[in-house]
Design an enzyme around this catalytic site. Sequence first.
Site, short mmCIF file in Angstrom:
data_model
loop_
_atom_site.label_atom_id
_atom_site.label_comp_id
_atom_site.label_asym_id
_atom_site.label_seq_id
_atom_site.Cartn_x
_atom_site.Cartn_y
_atom_site.Cartn_z
N ARG A 47 0.81 -1.22 0.00
CA ARG A 47 0.00 0.00 0.00
C ARG A 47 0.85 1.27 0.00
NH1 ARG A 47 -5.46 -0.77 3.66
NH2 ARG A 47 -6.22 -2.64 2.61
N ASP A 155 -15.28 9.60 9.15
CA ASP A 155 -14.23 8.61 8.91
C ASP A 155 -12.88 9.28 9.13
OD1 ASP A 155 -14.38 5.65 7.44
OD2 ASP A 155 -12.42 6.62 7.24
#
Length: 288
Positions: A47, A155
């Site tokens: 990632r 979030d």
Amino acid sequence: MSAPANKPGYFREFEYGLEDFERLRSLSFAYSGIRVPDDKFDMFYSRLAKRLRTLGLTRFRDYCAVVEDRAGPEFTEFINAITTNLTSFFRENHHFDYLQTQVVPQWLRRNAASRRVRVWSAGCSTGEEPYSIAMTLLEADARLGGWDLKILATDLDTRVLATAAAGVYDADSVGRLSQERLRRWFLKGGGQHAGRVKVKDAVRDLVHFQQLNLIGPWDLQGPFDLIFCRNVLIYFDQPTKARLIGRYFDLLAPGGYLFIGHSESLHTFAHRFENLGQTMYRKPEAAP
């Protein structure tokens, strides 16, 4: 943990070892409270490799030095890259069924004077959950028309929040919804937007998106009648889970609901809630 990846040259493009992984996951935990298990070693590499390419770096140790400056712009990119976001419309559908058939009728009685409902989707990812809540409320009962309905969706990841606020999705993501629901709540894209759908304004207008770190300060206007915090608690250690559940309890209105994920539990706070089954809980009307 075993660490064959700690050997020089194991990864061809960037130099990456166990010490780098430990520095990065410690930094992540200090900021977000999210536990990163040993088996995420390779995930961190895959990632974050894109970020090293963007910055022109060849070693993870240099990347660690960059993101340890938490005030720098790369820190947000780091958190966004390692955050896990898995969601779908009407995921764990029994929660939405219960909201429609049991919770809304109760609100029509209890909140009749204020005509006000507040819902919080904590860990909303790319928006499918809060939009599903909004659709459920709009479908539930015509008597909610004209009520002050607001859904807060938060979030940690600013990238997914941007996606959520846009309300545009691949058509495949709504493939399991009924044709009636698709026609009622989505616009079908054409031309260069073929294969995409957009959530209609009637749904989007109910939802406000906001960046929030759950282990940081909460500048939120409660109380909430319902909190969705599903498949979020599993990422935290036990003390952090207990603190979060306690904070949710305090923000809920008397008689308010808390829905969590199918693999989660309320741990030491379970006795303070009424257990409704299927990971649904209710704060007592006269909370201790």
